[in-house]
Design a protein around this motif. Structure first.
Motif, short mmCIF file in Angstrom:
data_model
loop_
_atom_site.label_atom_id
_atom_site.label_comp_id
_atom_site.label_asym_id
_atom_site.label_seq_id
_atom_site.Cartn_x
_atom_site.Cartn_y
_atom_site.Cartn_z
N MET A 205 19.45 -12.38 28.87
CA MET A 205 20.06 -13.29 29.89
C MET A 205 19.18 -14.00 30.89
O MET A 205 17.97 -13.73 30.74
CB MET A 205 20.92 -12.46 30.75
N TRP A 206 19.48 -15.05 31.95
CA TRP A 206 18.52 -15.56 32.47
C TRP A 206 17.88 -14.59 33.46
O TRP A 206 16.61 -14.72 33.71
CB TRP A 206 18.95 -16.67 33.29
N TYR A 207 18.64 -14.06 34.27
CA TYR A 207 18.16 -12.81 35.22
C TYR A 207 17.76 -11.73 34.80
O TYR A 207 18.56 -11.19 33.76
CB TYR A 207 19.09 -12.75 36.42
N SER A 208 16.94 -10.92 35.43
CA SER A 208 16.33 -9.44 34.94
C SER A 208 17.81 -8.59 34.74
O SER A 208 18.59 -8.27 35.69
CB SER A 208 15.63 -8.87 35.91
N PRO A 209 18.00 -8.24 33.58
CA PRO A 209 19.27 -7.42 33.31
C PRO A 209 19.12 -6.01 34.03
O PRO A 209 20.06 -5.26 34.07
CB PRO A 209 19.28 -7.12 31.58
N PHE A 210 17.77 -5.58 34.67
CA PHE A 210 17.78 -4.26 35.02
C PHE A 210 18.12 -4.36 36.74
O PHE A 210 17.99 -3.29 37.43
CB PHE A 210 16.41 -3.61 34.95
N ASN A 211 18.50 -5.78 37.12
CA ASN A 211 18.55 -5.86 38.60
C ASN A 211 20.16 -5.57 38.78
O ASN A 211 21.06 -6.37 38.53
CB ASN A 211 18.09 -7.21 39.11
N THR A 212 20.53 -4.49 39.35
CA THR A 212 22.07 -4.05 39.53
C THR A 212 22.61 -4.29 40.68
O THR A 212 23.53 -4.20 40.89
CB THR A 212 21.98 -2.61 39.28
#
Length: 558
Positions: A205-212
């Motif tokens: 995905m575009w944005y960090s997938p670990f930023n929740t």
């Protein structure tokens, strides 16, 4: 679980761009003790983990900080904090030079100046930008970096920060970190909506997938005022790889065209949201797929694109190589991503004053988590990290650590342990997350609904998300990694609830796709307002605030 108490002067939550620079600033200007809590490993964490090929916020020759403010203001259709934008823009070049001093390679032109890419960008070799920032903290005696610490909750008393709770994601240890001030730099929120790529590729995905959205969620629960969540961010990206399109659009001047080769940018507009909207409309009306027109670019331009993407999105270069067709041989197909909440591109986040202090005393926000100041990118996050750091230093002068009662500690311990003691739940964390993404996609303006929604759909979304949050209380953890995943899905669900409330509250369509309300399909001057919110007695209250005009400086009155 073993309990540990840590005491420090300033706690920084999140070791990303803004967090690293905040720590560096504090260490260079004081002898204060700094504790940086990072959920992953600071060397390759956050949005810059894979690198980046440009500084997208820079005052190039012939431009001024005020020009940058006007650009960001126009792109956001006026819903910005001009005071925050100007204070950031005035620091962009200064912090970029500091980053170069730390070892970042910035490309130079034949005159020795930085190589510009458009009006506001400069080219860099940024594959190692995150290790450079992390290494800058290595030998600073007053800075302690602790990796794999998942901070879950602020500790607040009488609207004043006392520290935070968290746990180690690998070892059975949980922490109370007491601090005189806290700087939140955790980043925005991805994974709220069903993504472009399903299954095993869902994290492409575009944005960090670990930023929740952890920082948002902690602030929401603690009663901090939040702003402009309804200004979602949807990126226009290369299809399948979800690689950035700006590198092509600005790097080789590629136009957006439909399947018939017609340029549609002028028809819909050129703001960030309008570029996505035009692509969506062309597809709906049968003129898709849409492309960036790169066919017939020169061999030199093609080679430059290969190198540029290797700095930040290697999958795009590999995609071209795999097909044995580069951008010079065929146009690059484009699509919109799922929506994100990210204050580095739009104005979503904490409602802060000029010094980046939130409405909770002693709690500061910088980077993607801070609202009101869009178009930050890397250098803007650095600038806000510096601003927040200096303000936090001033705040802690002559302050002592506040005491924490045994009952507060016990209450948090019981919460953590409850997930290990839950009877085995019939749902898994992944299932709850997938259900959340389906609800948001179908009822709150995701990809499948062409980013559109109406008030009744949002009401349904609100009900379903609340149900999922209730289910999340019953999830079972077998180890610390499970516990982290439970908190991550709960954080996303809390951000979803606030997002839905904001989407319902702005009764207009100011930004196509970003906030496409079909019950109110037009922009209205009556909505030249900030839509803010605050949790009071367990209920989210919507607050409408007048715009902070140019020349004014907002300060909290509470």
């Amino acid at each position: 679980m073993h309990f540990e108490r840590i005491k420090t002067d300033i706690l920084i939550i999140g070791g990303g761009t803004a967090g690293c620079f905040a720590a560096l600033t504090i260490a260079s200007e004081s002898d204060a003790c700094i504790f940086v809590a990072e959920k992953a490993n600071i060397r390759r964490s956050g949005c810059l983990a894979a690198g980046v090929n440009a500084i997208n916020a820079y005052i190039t020759k012939g431009q001024t900080p005020q020009d940058y403010v006007e650009y960001a203001k126009e792109d956001a259709k006026g819903i910005v904090r001009e005071d925050l934008l100007l204070s950031m823009a005035e620091k962009l070049n200064e912090v970029t030079e500091k980053l170069e001093d730390l070892g970042l390679v910035i490309q130079k032109d034949e005159d020795g100046g930085y190589t510009a890419r458009g009006k506001r960008n400069i080219k860099i070799n940024g594959e190692n930008i995150k290790p450079i920032l992390a290494d800058s903290l290595k030998n600073l005696p007053k800075v302690k970096v602790m990796n794999h610490i998942n901070i879950t909750d602020y500790l607040v008393e009488d609207n004043q920060i006392k520290g935070a709770f968290g746990f180690h994601v690998e070892e059975k240890v949980w922490y109370l970190i007491q601090a005189k001030a806290v700087i939140c730099t955790t980043g925005g929120a991805s994974g709220l909506y069903r993504p472009n790529n399903p299954g095993f590729s869902r994290h492409k995905m575009w944005y960090s997938p670990f930023n929740t959205g952890a920082g948002y969620a902690m602030g929401i629960r603690s009663g901090a005022e939040m702003t402009t969540f309804e200004m979602r961010f949807i990126a226009l990206r290369c299809k399948d790889t979800i690689a950035p399109t700006g590198t092509i659009a600005q790097g080789v001047g590629a136009e957006q065209v439909n399947t018939y080769g017609e340029n549609y940018e002028k028809k819909y507009g050129r703001t960030t949201s309008e570029r996505v909207y035009g692509t969506v409309r062309e597809n709906i009306e049968g003129r898709g797929p849409c492309y960036l027109k790169t066919k017939a670019i020169s061999k030199e331009q093609e080679e430059e694109l290969y190198r540029a993407y290797l700095n930040m999105a290697p999958s795009q270069t590999l995609h071209w190589m795999e097909k044995r067709k580069g951008p010079g041989a065929e146009d690059v197909e484009i699509e919109g991503t799922e929506p994100y909440i990210v204050g580095g591109h739009t104005a979503s986040g904490y409602w802060v004053d000029y010094s980046r202090q939130t409405t909770i005393h002693g709690l500061y926000a910088a980077g993607d988590v801070a609202g009101g100041c869009p178009q930050k990118y890397v250098s803007g996050a650095l600038a806000e990290g510096e601003i927040a750091a200096k303000a936090a230093l001033s705040y802690i002068r002559d302050r002592e650590l506040m005491s924490v009662s045994v009952s507060e500690i016990k209450r948090k311990e019981q919460e953590y342990l409850s997930f290990f003691h839950n009877d085995r739940c019939i749902f898994t964390t992944d299932q709850v997350e997938e259900a959340m993404q389906k609800v948001m996609d179908q009822y709150a303006g995701g990809i499948s609904s062409d980013y559109q929604f109406n008030q009744n759909q949002l009401r349904i979304a609100e009900e379903k998300i609340k149900l999922l949050f209730d289910i999340s209380k019953k999830l079972n953890a077998n180890d610390m990694d499970d516990l982290m995943k439970i908190y991550e899905v709960r954080e996303r669900l809390e951000v979803c609830q606030t997002l839905i409330a904001h989407l319902r509250a702005r009764k207009e369509t100011r930004w196509h796709c970003f906030c496409e309300n079909m019950d109110y399909p037009k922009q209205s001057d009556a909505w030249n307002l900030y839509v803010n919110s605050r949790m009071e007695n367990g209920k989210l209250q919507i607050i409408y605030r007048e715009l902070v005009a140019g020349g004014e400086r907002y300060e909290h009155s509470n």
